[in-house]
Design a protein around this motif. Structure first.
Motif, short mmCIF file in Angstrom:
data_model
loop_
_atom_site.label_atom_id
_atom_site.label_comp_id
_atom_site.label_asym_id
_atom_site.label_seq_id
_atom_site.Cartn_x
_atom_site.Cartn_y
_atom_site.Cartn_z
N VAL A 1 42.00 44.82 3.85
CA VAL A 1 40.57 44.91 3.59
C VAL A 1 40.42 44.67 2.09
CG1 VAL A 1 38.47 46.24 3.93
CG2 VAL A 1 40.42 46.60 5.45
N ALA A 2 40.27 43.41 1.75
CA ALA A 2 40.32 42.98 0.36
C ALA A 2 38.94 42.99 -0.28
CB ALA A 2 40.93 41.57 0.29
N SER A 3 38.93 42.75 -1.58
CA SER A 3 37.67 42.74 -2.32
C SER A 3 37.82 41.85 -3.55
CB SER A 3 37.30 44.16 -2.76
OG SER A 3 38.26 44.66 -3.68
N ALA A 4 36.73 41.68 -4.25
CA ALA A 4 36.77 40.91 -5.50
C ALA A 4 37.74 41.54 -6.49
CB ALA A 4 35.38 40.81 -6.10
N ASP A 5 37.84 42.86 -6.48
CA ASP A 5 38.76 43.53 -7.40
C ASP A 5 40.20 43.12 -7.14
OD1 ASP A 5 37.41 46.11 -9.02
OD2 ASP A 5 36.26 45.40 -7.32
N THR A 6 40.61 43.14 -5.87
CA THR A 6 42.02 42.87 -5.56
C THR A 6 42.37 41.39 -5.62
OG1 THR A 6 41.51 42.80 -3.18
CG2 THR A 6 42.26 44.91 -4.10
N HIS A 7 41.39 40.52 -5.31
CA HIS A 7 41.73 39.10 -5.17
C HIS A 7 41.02 38.15 -6.14
CE1 HIS A 7 43.73 40.51 -1.60
NE2 HIS A 7 44.14 39.30 -1.30
N ASN B 1 41.96 41.23 -10.31
CA ASN B 1 43.32 41.66 -10.65
C ASN B 1 44.25 40.53 -11.08
OD1 ASN B 1 42.70 44.33 -10.19
ND2 ASN B 1 43.76 44.48 -8.23
N PRO B 2 44.22 39.37 -10.40
CA PRO B 2 45.14 38.30 -10.80
C PRO B 2 44.94 37.82 -12.24
CG PRO B 2 44.26 37.87 -8.61
CD PRO B 2 43.47 39.02 -9.18
N HIS B 3 43.75 38.01 -12.78
CA HIS B 3 43.46 37.57 -14.14
C HIS B 3 43.71 38.68 -15.16
CE1 HIS B 3 41.67 33.93 -12.51
NE2 HIS B 3 40.97 34.68 -11.69
N VAL B 4 43.80 39.92 -14.70
CA VAL B 4 43.97 41.06 -15.60
C VAL B 4 45.42 41.46 -15.76
CG1 VAL B 4 43.40 43.50 -15.95
CG2 VAL B 4 41.65 41.93 -15.12
N TYR B 5 46.17 41.43 -14.65
CA TYR B 5 47.54 41.94 -14.64
C TYR B 5 48.55 40.79 -14.55
CZ TYR B 5 45.05 46.26 -13.77
OH TYR B 5 44.20 47.32 -13.88
N ALA B 6 49.30 40.59 -15.61
CA ALA B 6 50.25 39.47 -15.67
C ALA B 6 51.41 39.66 -14.70
CB ALA B 6 50.77 39.32 -17.09
N ASP B 7 51.75 40.90 -14.38
CA ASP B 7 52.91 41.16 -13.52
C ASP B 7 52.52 41.43 -12.07
OD1 ASP B 7 51.66 43.52 -14.15
OD2 ASP B 7 53.50 44.67 -14.46
N ILE B 8 51.37 40.95 -11.65
CA ILE B 8 50.95 41.11 -10.26
C ILE B 8 51.96 40.43 -9.35
CG2 ILE B 8 49.52 39.02 -10.27
CD1 ILE B 8 47.46 40.59 -8.58
N ARG B 9 52.26 41.04 -8.19
CA ARG B 9 53.35 40.56 -7.35
C ARG B 9 52.86 39.86 -6.07
NH1 ARG B 9 55.51 45.58 -9.10
NH2 ARG B 9 54.97 46.56 -7.12
N TYR B 10 51.69 39.28 -6.13
CA TYR B 10 51.21 38.43 -5.03
C TYR B 10 50.33 37.35 -5.62
CZ TYR B 10 46.97 41.40 -5.32
OH TYR B 10 45.87 42.09 -5.75
N ASN B 11 50.27 36.24 -4.90
CA ASN B 11 49.40 35.13 -5.31
C ASN B 11 48.13 35.23 -4.47
OD1 ASN B 11 48.07 32.69 -5.72
ND2 ASN B 11 49.98 31.55 -5.98
N ALA B 12 47.06 35.66 -5.10
CA ALA B 12 45.81 35.89 -4.35
C ALA B 12 45.32 34.64 -3.65
CB ALA B 12 44.74 36.43 -5.29
#
Length: 331
Positions: A101-107, A110-121
């Motif tokens: 159940v995703a949102s603008a925050d998660t997808h 987050n990809p633009h804020v956290y460099a070490d995110i472990r998924y490709n939105a």
């Protein structure tokens, strides 16, 4: 911002043969596929129980279960501002048994804020939208401004403080967009959620905060309300003007909420889930429930939803980069 304008976007489709959104011919119409799961389906909520995303998930889960003929189980995997639960589904099998159940925050953020995110939105398969979440800009009771025009004038004279639900949250990014567009002097003060951020403003500790509409309305008598952070008024509070109609459009649409599937999930699965969730969201009972949560029902074909998610990834990314919002991933 509740008016999602698809006519200016290229419609895309999540393909089982690729991990990105690919273009579909214009005018393609959805059709039922007859797909049904053979085992229970997981709806992974990437936040703890009790929050807005969790409530939305628990509303649609039993209704999905009725239509799919299999149990639909809520699985809360909170932590790291939604990234733990999102990664879990990102790495799940593309068999129609796992959705986040995703949102603008998660997808989108987050990809633009956290460099070490472990998924490709952008590799997730867009399945079905559910709702959009808008914000209201509110101020502390003693703030020396009674309108958005007065607030903007004040914000150009001296530095104001603004709270948010956390670094990189959509609440921060929306406020950063307002700050940047109108040249306001504003200092960010992050909190660990919308509730403590609201309490800080009500307690005169911080000047301003963008609050989810439901929280803003619940505390309306304790704050100064400046307007809805969108192009239109919220249906559940028609007396509160938008910032746009006061001459201060922000240029961001409401934050989206929807179901995203693992990469390479077959289109026939996505299409069936899209049709089922759309049927649920269009029901008058759903509209009433979502409105009480400060949300607006959002329905679209899977192609339209994929196009919207794709456009919002770029749109929110531009604001994040302009505001230089960066953070280490929380543990």
């Amino acid at each position: 911002m509740n008016d999602i304008r698809y006519s200016r976007r290229t419609f895309l489709v999540s393909s089982g043969a690729a991990a990105t959104w690919l273009a579909l011919p214009a005018g393609a119409q959805p059709a039922a596929t007859g797909w049904r799961p053979t085992r229970p389906v997981r709806l992974v909520v990437p936040y703890p129980p009790g929050g807005g995303i969790d409530i939305v998930a628990r509303f649609i889960a039993p209704r999905m279960q009725e239509r799919l003929g299999q149990p639909v189980v809520i699985e809360n995997r909170g932590g790291a501002v939604g990234m733990i639960g999102s990664e879990n589904v990102y790495r799940a099998a593309p068999d129609g048994l796992s959705f986040v159940v995703a949102s603008a925050d998660t997808h989108s953020i987050n990809p633009h804020v956290y460099a070490d995110i472990r998924y490709n939105a952008r590799e997730f398969a867009a399945a079905a939208p559910i709702a959009t979440l808008d914000y209201m800009l509110v101020g502390r009771p003693g703030l020396e401004a009674g309108s958005m025009k007065e607030l903007a004038e004040l914000g150009k004279k001296r530095e104001l403080t603004f709270a948010s639900s956390g670094v990189g949250s959509s609440a921060q990014v929306v406020t950063e967009a307002l700050k940047s567009r109108y040249g306001l002097k504003m200092l960010h003060v992050p909190f660990g959620g919308s509730a403590p951020a609201a309490a800080a403003v009500m307690g005169e500790q911080v000047d301003l905060v963008m609050l989810p509409i439901a929280i803003a309305l619940a505390n309306r008598s304790k704050v100064k309300v400046f307007g809805v952070a969108s192009d239109k008024r919220f249906e559940g509070a028609p007396d509160i003007p938008s910032l746009a109609e006061q001459g201060f459009p922000i240029g961001l649409e409401p934050a989206w909420i929807g179901l995203m599937a693992p990469p390479r999930t077959p289109p026939e699965i996505l299409r069936e889930v899209n049709l089922i969730v759309g049927e649920i969201v269009r029901d008058p009972e759903a509209k009433k429930r979502l409105t009480t949560l400060g949300l607006a029902p959002y329905t679209a074909t899977m192609e339209e939803f994929a196009a919207h998610v794709n456009a919002e990834y770029d749109r929110w990314g531009k604001v994040v980069r302009a505001a230089e919002v960066k953070a280490d991933s929380p543990k």
